[in-house]
Design an enzyme around this catalytic site. Structure first.
Site, PDB file in Angstrom:
ATOM      1  N   PHE A 138       0.931  -1.170  -0.296  1.00 27.72           N
ATOM      2  CA  PHE A 138      -0.048   0.012  -0.048  1.00 27.72           C
ATOM      3  C   PHE A 138       0.783   1.306  -0.109  1.00 27.72           C
ATOM      4  O   PHE A 138       1.673   1.393   0.885  1.00 27.72           O
ATOM      5  CB  PHE A 138      -0.752   0.159   1.247  1.00 27.72           C
ATOM      6  CG  PHE A 138      -1.764   1.334   1.041  1.00 27.72           C
ATOM      7  CD1 PHE A 138      -3.017   1.126   0.456  1.00 27.72           C
ATOM      8  CD2 PHE A 138      -1.560   2.209   1.793  1.00 27.72           C
ATOM      9  CE1 PHE A 138      -3.861   2.272   0.475  1.00 27.72           C
ATOM     10  CE2 PHE A 138      -2.278   3.485   2.053  1.00 27.72           C
ATOM     11  CZ  PHE A 138      -3.630   3.359   0.996  1.00 27.72           C
ATOM     12  N   ASP A 223       9.447   2.601   1.773  1.00 27.26           N
ATOM     13  CA  ASP A 223       8.366   3.213   1.959  1.00 27.26           C
ATOM     14  C   ASP A 223       8.196   3.202   3.622  1.00 27.26           C
ATOM     15  O   ASP A 223       7.647   1.929   4.065  1.00 27.26           O
ATOM     16  CB  ASP A 223       7.040   2.962   1.445  1.00 27.26           C
ATOM     17  CG  ASP A 223       5.756   3.589   1.999  1.00 27.26           C
ATOM     18  OD1 ASP A 223       5.539   4.238   2.818  1.00 27.26           O
ATOM     19  OD2 ASP A 223       4.796   3.510   1.170  1.00 27.26           O
ATOM     20  N   LYS A 252       2.779   9.934   8.145  1.00 29.09           N
ATOM     21  CA  LYS A 252       2.064   9.427   9.444  1.00 29.09           C
ATOM     22  C   LYS A 252       2.612  10.031  10.725  1.00 29.09           C
ATOM     23  O   LYS A 252       2.195  11.308  10.991  1.00 29.09           O
ATOM     24  CB  LYS A 252       2.001   8.028   9.576  1.00 29.09           C
ATOM     25  CG  LYS A 252       0.954   7.273   8.387  1.00 29.09           C
ATOM     26  CD  LYS A 252       0.511   6.196   8.711  1.00 29.09           C
ATOM     27  CE  LYS A 252      -0.780   5.830   7.836  1.00 29.09           C
ATOM     28  NZ  LYS A 252      -0.518   5.263   6.396  1.00 29.09           N
TER      29      LYS A 252
END
Ligand SMILES: *Cc1c(COP(=O)(O)O)cnc(C)c1O
Length: 395
Positions: A138, A223, A252
């Site tokens: 993702f 990532d 995040k």
């Protein structure tokens, strides 16, 4: 507005892209959230791995408030001190050299993709390059990031996406090798897959990807948007195995609630030149004052040590739960990023936990995901287990 009115109007005015829980959150404090009815929740979601320092962190709040009174935005035509400070701290933490700030994880991925394409364009003097990504990954929802997201359900309605993206099996080096050709410019992976179901990369796989990239002059993109910023007990998950990517994406927990993302590159991958990329808000002084303070607080509060200790404790507890419940088929994860895979969908468990005052989320239909604030204590884990255990035993 009453709680019901807020939910009704939300349904009336929001584009329906989320199925929200029937809860209206009002405020948070530490590892607890409170809804508009005054109900208290122990939070093992942290705004999806965002609130690493918990809610209402006094020093972070103060840093943000002070910056509001100075200046919140300048554009990138000018310098500002908080963004320079945040960039320096991000370079020091990642061991990389050049930062580009943006507003989200998705945009960090977009920038990383453009960096890799630009690098290969400079290398070969022509366009037309390919990227290798992983199945069940993702990376975000924009058309670029979605092109890297190995999930047919997310991709299919929006095809054709960016061409030249090939998907390998995660933790299977041979499957990556088979996709490499002279057009390959980058291999992108999450060192711990998050949304895909909490799958940590093996040491062999991460090191193998690094070696393949070196051998073929390909850029390694890690990532770290979900697994980075201390979640696995080291600042960035690649560092567990001493692997340094060429490009890292971060978001995040970087701003602990303020919307800031970044991609960070080494000198070699710093291929983007003036005019190649930009963002109006990217790295503005408000979000960077937060990010900068976040790095300081990680040190002051010994966050990494806490993740190691409490993460190991959580691991033990979930492992014991797994032994007691035949519907739990697997338990995976590192630090405070763990998952329990069930043989049944976990929607009901999440709902019952919520009713009992515990916020948990899923990763895929059958996996319960544990991504609490990184400042939780062992007694918070005990409190979580006290709610979760009976729900699981009733299954
Ligand atoms: C959440 C996430 C993204 C997307 O970040 P947004 O801030 O939602 O755009 C990308 N990659 C990973 C690994 C993520 O967990």
């Amino acid at each position: 507005m009453t709680t019901q009115e807020i939910m009704n109007q939300g349904e009336e005015y929001f584009l329906h892209t989320y199925n929200r829980y029937p809860v209206v959150l009002d405020h948070g404090d530490g590892v607890y959230l409170y809804d508009t009815e005054g109900k208290k929740y122990l939070d093992f979601c942290a705004g999806i791995a965002v609130f690493a320092l918990g809610y209402n962190q006094p020093a972070l709040n103060e840093a943000v408030k002070n910056q509001v009174d100075k200046i919140v935005h300048t554009s990138n035509y000018f310098y500002n001190e908080p963004s320079v400070e945040a960039a320096r701290k991000l370079c020091q933490a990642s061991g990389l050299e050049k930062v580009f700030f943006c507003n989200s994880g998705t945009e960090a991925i977009e920038g990383a993709m453009k960096s890799a394409l630009r690098y290969a364009y400079n290398r070969d003097g022509q366009p037309g390059h390919e990227i290798i990504a992983m199945k069940h990954s993702f990376h975000g929802r924009s058309l670029g990031a979605l092109s890297l997201t190995g999930n047919a359900h997310y991709q299919d309605p929006f095809k054709p996406l960016i061409s030249g993206i090939h998907f390998a099996e995660y933790n299977n080096l041979e499957s990556v090798k088979a996709l490499i050709n002279e057009k390959t410019c980058a291999i992108v992976l999450e060192p711990v897959q998050g949304e895909g179901g909490i799958y940590p990369a093996t040491e062999e796989f991460l090191k193998g990807i690094r070696a393949l990239c070196d051998e073929h002059d390909i850029l390694m993109i890690a990532d770290e948007i979900q697994c980075g910023m201390g979640r696995t007990g080291v600042m960035f998950a690649c560092q567990r195995y001493g692997v340094k990517p060429d490009i890292m994406t971060v978001a995040k927990a970087l701003g602990c609630g303020l919307p800031v993302g970044a991609f960070v590159t080494n000198e070699k991958a710093a291929a983007l030149a003036p005019g190649d990329h930009g963002s109006t808000y990217g790295g503005n002084p408000l979000v960077c004052a937060a990010a900068s303070k976040v790095f300081d607080l990680y040190e002051e509060l010994n966050v990494l040590e806490n993740v190691k200790t409490v993460g190991a404790y959580l691991y033990e507890k979930l492992e014991a739960l797994k032994q007691e419940c035949p519907q739990i088929v697997d338990h995976r994860g590192i630090g405070l990023m763990q998952g329990l895979e069930f043989s049944v969908p976990v929607g009901d468990i999440i709902k019952k936990a919520q009713d009992a005052g515990l916020i948990l989320i899923n990763a895929g239909t059958n996996i319960l995901r544990f991504v609490p604030p990184l400042v939780i204590t062992k007694s918070d884990v005990d409190a979580m287990m006290e709610i979760l255990s009976p729900i699981i035993h009733e299954l």
